[in-house]
Design an enzyme around this catalytic site. Structure first.
Site, PDB file in Angstrom:
ATOM      1  N   HIS A  11       0.991  -1.639  -0.043  1.00 47.78           N
ATOM      2  CA  HIS A  11      -0.268  -0.431  -0.167  1.00 47.78           C
ATOM      3  C   HIS A  11       1.162   1.270  -0.162  1.00 47.78           C
ATOM      4  CE1 HIS A  11      -3.693  -2.153   0.419  1.00 47.78           C
ATOM      5  NE2 HIS A  11      -3.387  -2.848   1.607  1.00 47.78           N
ATOM      6  N   ARG A  36       7.219  -5.708   3.830  1.00 43.04           N
ATOM      7  CA  ARG A  36       5.934  -5.877   3.219  1.00 43.04           C
ATOM      8  C   ARG A  36       6.097  -6.042   1.854  1.00 43.04           C
ATOM      9  NH1 ARG A  36      -0.392  -4.699   4.719  1.00 43.04           N
ATOM     10  NH2 ARG A  36       0.275  -2.617   3.900  1.00 43.04           N
ATOM     11  N   ASP A  50      18.114  -9.743  -1.174  1.00 43.63           N
ATOM     12  CA  ASP A  50      19.330 -10.235  -1.856  1.00 43.63           C
ATOM     13  C   ASP A  50      19.160  -8.083  -1.644  1.00 43.63           C
ATOM     14  OD1 ASP A  50      19.241 -11.876  -2.605  1.00 43.63           O
ATOM     15  OD2 ASP A  50      18.936 -11.586  -5.203  1.00 43.63           O
ATOM     16  N   GLU A 112      -5.590 -12.007   7.145  1.00 37.62           N
ATOM     17  CA  GLU A 112      -6.696 -10.832   6.715  1.00 37.62           C
ATOM     18  C   GLU A 112      -7.456 -11.050   5.629  1.00 37.62           C
ATOM     19  OE1 GLU A 112      -4.433  -8.427   5.188  1.00 37.62           O
ATOM     20  OE2 GLU A 112      -3.055  -8.910   3.735  1.00 37.62           O
ATOM     21  N   ASP A 138      -8.193  -5.360   6.365  1.00 38.18           N
ATOM     22  CA  ASP A 138      -8.147  -6.840   5.161  1.00 38.18           C
ATOM     23  C   ASP A 138      -9.653  -7.337   5.970  1.00 38.18           C
ATOM     24  OD1 ASP A 138      -7.442  -5.483   2.992  1.00 38.18           O
ATOM     25  OD2 ASP A 138      -6.445  -6.355   3.028  1.00 38.18           O
TER      26      ASP A 138
HETATM   27  C1  3PY Z   1      -4.997  -4.928   6.654  1.00 41.25           C
HETATM   28  O1  3PY Z   1      -4.553  -4.427   8.210  1.00 41.25           O
HETATM   29  O2  3PY Z   1      -5.690  -5.374   6.428  1.00 41.25           O
HETATM   30  C2  3PY Z   1      -2.670  -4.385   6.562  1.00 41.25           C
HETATM   31  O3  3PY Z   1      -3.151  -5.304   5.643  1.00 41.25           O
HETATM   32  C3  3PY Z   1      -2.675  -3.587   7.678  1.00 41.25           C
HETATM   33  O4  3PY Z   1      -1.308  -3.689   6.741  1.00 41.25           O
HETATM   34 MG    MG Z   2      -4.728  -5.422   3.694  1.00 37.69          MG
END
Ligand code: 3PY
Ligand code: MG
Length: 189
Positions: A11, A36, A50, A112, A138
């Site tokens: 994001h 991430r 890497d 999530e 999510d």
């Molecule tokens: C979420 O809350 O879905 C996330 O991925 C937070 O980084």
């Molecule tokens: Mg998320």
């Protein structure tokens, strides 16, 4: 200080070149550099390792097979099939980087979604995983409860407790994204 700083390629509005510059900046202080990735993208995971990421956080893991692919991308043989060529890893980690990478690189699977919750125990049982990272936004969307509400909706709160218990039962660490200070303080507790 912080234990770790995570560059967010999912994001965050940045690409790999900018992420590498950010990893260089993070290396100027003691926090562990993590990334991430936007998805379970093995070539990108290997490139960020890497580049000197010491932890990979992978969004929306929904099966043991996906968790195994994640572990596989993050580890050199015999743990996984990470390709050898750690350009910046060597600069940052030292000449013995490859020798110790499997022990030092942290593998975080995000739970999530309802699908992820349904496969929680199978995911947590995957060997080589170090931690579970909870994405409450999510997860709320997937469960059909309000996103970003705090205090957390009961169903979301119960799901978080379930994830923490399952992860701890397997000796995994747990982290959670906190959009605000109130939640961060509660979650640390
Ligand atoms: C979420 O809350 O879905 C996330 O991925 C937070 O980084
Ligand atoms: Mg998320």
């Amino acid at each position: 200080g912080y234990d770790a700083v995570t560059v967010d390629l999912q994001h965050g509005m940045l690409g790999t070149d900018t992420a590498i510059a950010m990893l260089q900046a993070i290396s100027a202080q003691p926090a562990a550099p993590m990334v991430r990735v936007p998805s379970l993208d093995e070539p990108l995971i290997m490139k960020m390792l890497d580049a000197g990421a010491y932890g990979i956080v992978c969004p929306s893991i929904e099966s043991a097979e996906q968790a195994r692919r994640l572990v596989d991308a993050c580890g050199y043989p015999p743990v996984g099939s990470r390709s050898v060529g750690p350009a910046r890893g060597l600069l940052h980690g030292g000449a013995d980087y490859v020798q110790h990478a499997n022990d030092t690189v942290l593998v975080w699977a995000m739970i999530e979604s309802r699908a992820g919750l349904n496969e929680l125990d199978e995911v947590c049982a995957v060997e080589g995983l170090d931690a579970i990272y909870i994405g409450p936004s999510d997860l709320a969307a997937s469960l059909g409860v309000p996103i970003g509400a705090y205090p957390l909706p009961d169903e979301l709160s119960a799901a978080i407790d379930t994830i923490i218990a399952a992860a701890h039962a397997r000796g995994l660490r747990v982290g959670i994204f906190c959009p605000g200070e109130d939640m961060a303080v509660d979650m640390v507790g």
